[in-house]
Design a protein around this motif. Structure first.
Motif, PDB file in Angstrom:
ATOM      1  N   GLN A   1      13.325   0.897   1.315  1.00 31.35           N
ATOM      2  CA  GLN A   1      13.636   2.133   1.799  1.00 31.35           C
ATOM      3  C   GLN A   1      12.673   3.003   2.343  1.00 31.35           C
ATOM      4  OE1 GLN A   1      15.591   3.947  -1.452  1.00 31.35           O
ATOM      5  NE2 GLN A   1      16.942   5.236  -0.233  1.00 31.35           N
ATOM      6  N   ASN A   2      12.579   3.095   3.804  1.00 26.51           N
ATOM      7  CA  ASN A   2      11.743   3.760   4.410  1.00 26.51           C
ATOM      8  C   ASN A   2      10.258   3.422   4.195  1.00 26.51           C
ATOM      9  OD1 ASN A   2      11.982   5.822   6.291  1.00 26.51           O
ATOM     10  ND2 ASN A   2      12.981   7.086   4.924  1.00 26.51           N
ATOM     11  N   ILE A   3      10.089   2.004   4.358  1.00 27.93           N
ATOM     12  CA  ILE A   3       8.833   1.720   3.869  1.00 27.93           C
ATOM     13  C   ILE A   3       7.644   1.690   5.031  1.00 27.93           C
ATOM     14  CG2 ILE A   3       7.346  -0.551   3.314  1.00 27.93           C
ATOM     15  CD1 ILE A   3       9.307   0.135   1.003  1.00 27.93           C
TER      16      ILE A   3
ATOM     17  N   THR B   1       2.545  -8.387   6.223  1.00 25.84           N
ATOM     18  CA  THR B   1       2.112  -6.886   5.692  1.00 25.84           C
ATOM     19  C   THR B   1       3.418  -6.601   4.873  1.00 25.84           C
ATOM     20  OG1 THR B   1       0.600  -6.117   7.121  1.00 25.84           O
ATOM     21  CG2 THR B   1       1.594  -4.661   5.758  1.00 25.84           C
ATOM     22  N   LEU B   2       4.884  -6.891   5.438  1.00 25.72           N
ATOM     23  CA  LEU B   2       5.906  -6.454   4.927  1.00 25.72           C
ATOM     24  C   LEU B   2       6.259  -7.543   3.888  1.00 25.72           C
ATOM     25  CD1 LEU B   2       8.651  -4.858   5.291  1.00 25.72           C
ATOM     26  CD2 LEU B   2       9.486  -6.668   7.041  1.00 25.72           C
ATOM     27  N   LEU B   3       5.932  -8.644   4.252  1.00 29.88           N
ATOM     28  CA  LEU B   3       6.155  -9.845   3.087  1.00 29.88           C
ATOM     29  C   LEU B   3       5.594  -9.605   2.042  1.00 29.88           C
ATOM     30  CD1 LEU B   3       8.129 -12.278   3.394  1.00 29.88           C
ATOM     31  CD2 LEU B   3       6.030 -13.626   3.541  1.00 29.88           C
ATOM     32  N   ASN B   4       3.993  -9.166   1.961  1.00 32.48           N
ATOM     33  CA  ASN B   4       3.191  -9.044   0.816  1.00 32.48           C
ATOM     34  C   ASN B   4       3.780  -7.606   0.006  1.00 32.48           C
ATOM     35  OD1 ASN B   4       1.472 -11.025   1.408  1.00 32.48           O
ATOM     36  ND2 ASN B   4      -0.120  -9.462   2.511  1.00 32.48           N
ATOM     37  N   ILE B   5       4.484  -6.723   0.737  1.00 36.86           N
ATOM     38  CA  ILE B   5       5.083  -5.437  -0.125  1.00 36.86           C
ATOM     39  C   ILE B   5       6.285  -6.045  -0.935  1.00 36.86           C
ATOM     40  CG2 ILE B   5       6.400  -3.512   0.258  1.00 36.86           C
ATOM     41  CD1 ILE B   5       4.264  -2.835   2.537  1.00 36.86           C
ATOM     42  N   MET B   6       6.980  -6.917   0.041  1.00 35.62           N
ATOM     43  CA  MET B   6       8.237  -7.527  -0.798  1.00 35.62           C
ATOM     44  C   MET B   6       7.619  -8.391  -2.067  1.00 35.62           C
ATOM     45  SD  MET B   6      10.904  -8.940   1.916  1.00 35.62           S
ATOM     46  CE  MET B   6      10.981  -8.274   3.518  1.00 35.62           C
TER      47      MET B   6
ATOM     48  N   GLU C   1       0.968  -2.634  -2.090  1.00 31.92           N
ATOM     49  CA  GLU C   1       1.631  -1.379  -2.303  1.00 31.92           C
ATOM     50  C   GLU C   1       1.970  -0.683  -0.886  1.00 31.92           C
ATOM     51  OE1 GLU C   1       0.476   1.772  -5.271  1.00 31.92           O
ATOM     52  OE2 GLU C   1      -0.377  -0.013  -6.373  1.00 31.92           O
ATOM     53  N   PRO C   2       3.244  -0.272  -0.929  1.00 32.85           N
ATOM     54  CA  PRO C   2       3.535   0.412   0.435  1.00 32.85           C
ATOM     55  C   PRO C   2       2.892   2.049   0.430  1.00 32.85           C
ATOM     56  CG  PRO C   2       5.802   0.263  -1.017  1.00 32.85           C
ATOM     57  CD  PRO C   2       4.445  -0.334  -1.581  1.00 32.85           C
ATOM     58  N   SER C   3       2.557   2.527   1.384  1.00 30.97           N
ATOM     59  CA  SER C   3       2.176   3.874   1.489  1.00 30.97           C
ATOM     60  C   SER C   3       3.015   4.906   1.218  1.00 30.97           C
ATOM     61  CB  SER C   3       1.394   4.167   2.845  1.00 30.97           C
ATOM     62  OG  SER C   3       0.485   3.095   3.198  1.00 30.97           O
ATOM     63  N   LYS C   4       4.306   4.547   1.817  1.00 28.14           N
ATOM     64  CA  LYS C   4       5.439   5.569   1.494  1.00 28.14           C
ATOM     65  C   LYS C   4       6.635   4.598   1.475  1.00 28.14           C
ATOM     66  CE  LYS C   4       4.569   9.448   4.146  1.00 28.14           C
ATOM     67  NZ  LYS C   4       4.924  10.078   5.611  1.00 28.14           N
TER      68      LYS C   4
END
Ligand SMILES: Nc1ncnc2c1ncn2[C@@H]1O[C@H](COP(=O)(O)OP(=O)(O)OP(=O)(O)O)[C@@H](O)[C@H]1O
Ligand SMILES: [Mg+2]
Lengths: 394, 221
Positions: B5-7, B46-51, B56-59
């Motif tokens: 959500q809004n990453i 980056t997106l895959l690492n966040i998943m 950690e996402p900044s927002k």
């Protein structure tokens, strides 16, 4: 996990070789340091066995003395009486050159039932030796004038020699043979051990022999116990008295407390130097270990990131790295202890096994602490590596 | 299964600020095989690492399997990754000092499991990728395709619900790439594993259920 780490270490044995040998060398050096320290400490804690504080040694050369036994006897008893007459002198005795803290040693062996006891310090002393040093008798008695005419030569032995020969049994009244077992000597008493070589060395085996007229021609030492008010003025008076008595003879007066200090220094100074050198070596090794571990962590960022990705927390990564270092240390210590244990097994030096065992335990603890300390910070640092970064960097 | 959500992710260094991804909203269903494409540097990894909870996402908010992960401790996240997620990387990330079997066992070491159980599961996983005859090899003794298959075995050994693959075929020729793709498709089909795969290859992407395109950190399709 432990088994996994063993596998990892085993497979990397070539890379770990430097680390392993560094720890092995450090262990051996530290083992040596602790062996010395333990040995010295064990000796240091044993009682001194005598009082040296107000004892002075007068050394002279006796070349000008009459050769005749009787005139020598007269000369020595007159001298002894004149000295005793001085109010500052409490006790006087004659002794062979190996009195406590002197640099000379005389050693012999004794035989008992065919068994030889080596390295026995052999002291020749006059009757008042015990009073000068305030030596404690544990059994039997000290020399008396009638010992001059006894059938077997009377000797007094110290506790160490008594235990070596007789164990728990009694020694007084027993006969022991000299080094060739030709003449028998009768033990009349046992004295407490006296540490004649300084605070850090054992008393060793010791045997006291009464200084008889035959030995007077070889006598060069007078030991006196002075009263507390004997000062430098008295010392110069004494010096003058001695030079007028022994014309053309070199007289030297030494204070036993000073001799003790210099004797102790001979032990302490090399030990301090050795410890400083070992200290530098350990600092070097510590920096080396730290560097190797630090380098490894940077080299292993990919692995660290991967472990984080598949389920290791930051803490478990740092735990793993510290544990790996400790396992490596253990491997070196096993080899090190194998070498170290040869010393007590083969009794390489005349040192009790307990010294080596204590030193081994201390050295093992020391190395573990050292490795732990060196691994802790790199390990913590590894925990703080972000998993994504770690994966990114390969 | 995965809800983004809004990453937003901003990388800050002393001198520059990079907006790596920006306002990503993505829902991935259980059992879905999703591919992500986009030019280099657009923020796919980056997106895959966040998943994958590696970054950690900044927002924004991320939840996986209905669990809000924002309050998880490092330890809880590690456990969650271990049990729910499997990772496959372009450069394999095998530990070269460990044999194939030991590499595959790795995720199980961070769970309570017996040696026997680990060996059994790792052998089974290697059998699935067709490497039963390479258990005692070291990774350096294998070809690229074989290495990636070992990595897949490692990713599936813990039986995760989700597999995140970052250019799994990026270093391989097309034949080997197809082999890897075949394994992933079967995994998705037979075990119902949710798969998110970053790829540069249209052909690979076309074999998946859905394709997401990124451009400059934003979703364009
Ligand atoms: N640790 C980091 N610090 C600073 N900037 C970063 C970091 N990681 C990535 N970036 C930047 O974020 C952006 C996205 O990077 P990312 O690795 O996600 O791209 P990518 O789409 O995976 O590219 P590629 O296809 O080449 O793998 C890039 O501009 C990159 O420079
Ligand atoms: Mg990428």
């Amino acid at each position: 996990m432990l088994k996994h780490l063993f596998k990892l270490i085993w497979n990397k044995r070539k890379q770990n070789f430097l680390f392993l040998s560094e720890i092995l060398v450090s262990f051996l050096v530290i083992f040596a340091v602790f062996s010395f320290l333990t040995y010295y400490y064990q000796n240091y804690t044993k009682p001194l066995g005598f009082e040296y504080e107000r004892v002075w040694a007068i050394n002279y050369d006796n070349g000008q003395f009459p050769k005749n036994k009787d005139s020598l006897q007269t000369l020595y008893s007159t001298l002894s009486n004149s000295l005793k007459a001085m109010p500052q002198i409490e006790e006087v005795c004659y002794a062979s050159g190996n009195f406590p803290y002197a640099s000379s040693t005389m050693s012999t062996a004794v035989k008992q039932n065919g068994k030889k006891f080596d390295r026995v310090n052999f002291y020749t002393v006059s009757e008042d030796y015990k009073k000068v040093w305030n030596v404690t008798m544990l059994a039997g008695r000290w020399f008396e004038p009638e010992d001059a005419v006894s059938k077997d030569k009377s000797i007094v032995i110290n506790e160490t020699l008594k235990t070596a020969i007789f164990g728990e049994g009694s020694a007084v009244g027993k006969l022991i043979g000299d080094f060739e077992d030709k003449h028998k000597m009768k033990v009349i008493g046992v004295v407490q051990d006296i540490k004649t070589a300084g605070d850090y060395w054992p008393a060793g085996n010791a045997m006291f022999n009464r200084l008889d007229t035959g030995y007077l021609k070889d006598t060069r030492n007078i030991l006196i116990k002075v009263s507390p008010d004997a000062d430098a003025t008295f010392e110069s008076q004494l010096y003058k008295f001695m030079t007028s008595t022994f014309k053309n003879s070199t007289i030297e007066i030494e204070h036993l407390s000073e001799m003790r200090d210099s004797k102790n220094k001979v032990t302490i100074i090399p030990m301090v130097i050795f410890m400083i050198i070992a200290g530098f070596l350990i600092i070097n090794v510590a920096l080396g270990l730290f560097g190797v571990l630090w380098y490894n962590i940077n080299k292993r960022k990919g692995e660290i990131g991967l472990r984080r990705a598949i389920g290791a927390s930051g803490n478990s990564v740092s735990y793993q790295l510290v544990l790996e270092a400790l396992i490596l240390a253990t491997l070196s210590l096993v080899v090190g202890c194998f070498f170290a244990v040869q010393f007590p097994l083969l009794s390489v030096f005349d040192v009790p096994s307990s010294v080596y065992l204590i030193a081994m335990v201390l050295a093992v603890i020391f190395i573990y602490l050292l490795v732990f300390a060196c691994a802790l910070y790199p390990g913590k640092q590894a925990a703080s590596i972000h998993p994504a970064v770690a994966l990114h960097e390969e | 299964m995965i809800h983004l959500q809004n990453i937003e992710k901003v990388y800050r260094t002393d001198t520059v600020e990079t907006l790596a991804i920006n306002g990503i909203n993505l829902n991935i269903a259980k059992g879905e095989f999703l591919s992500i494409m986009g030019p280099s540097g657009c923020g796919k990894s980056t997106l895959l690492n966040i998943m994958g909870l590696l970054d950690e996402p900044s927002k924004g908010k991320i939840s996986i399997d209905e669990q809000d992960l924002s309050r998880f401790s490092d330890q809880q996240l590690a456990k969650f990754r271990n049990q729910k997620l499997g990772f496959i990387f372009q450069s394999y990330h095998l530990i070269n000092d460990l044999r194939v079997l030991d590499n595959v066992e790795l995720p199980l070491l961070y769970r309570t499991s017996s040696t026997k159980e680990r060996k059994m599961l790792a052998s089974a996983a290697l059998e699935k990728v067709g490497l039963s005859n390479r258990l005692k090899h070291f990774p350096t003794q294998l070809s690229g395709g074989q290495r990636q298959r070992v990595a897949i075995a490692r990713a599936i050994v813990g039986n995760p619900q989700i597999i995140l693959a970052d250019e799994p075929t990026g270093n391989l020729d097309s034949a080997m790439g197809n082999e890897i793709m075949e394994i992933l498709i079967n995994l998705n089909r037979n075990e119902g594993t949710t798969i998110v795969m970053v790829t540069h290859d249209e052909n690979m992407a076309n074999k998946t259920h859905r394709l997401v395109r990124l451009f400059d950190g934003s979703q364009v399709q």
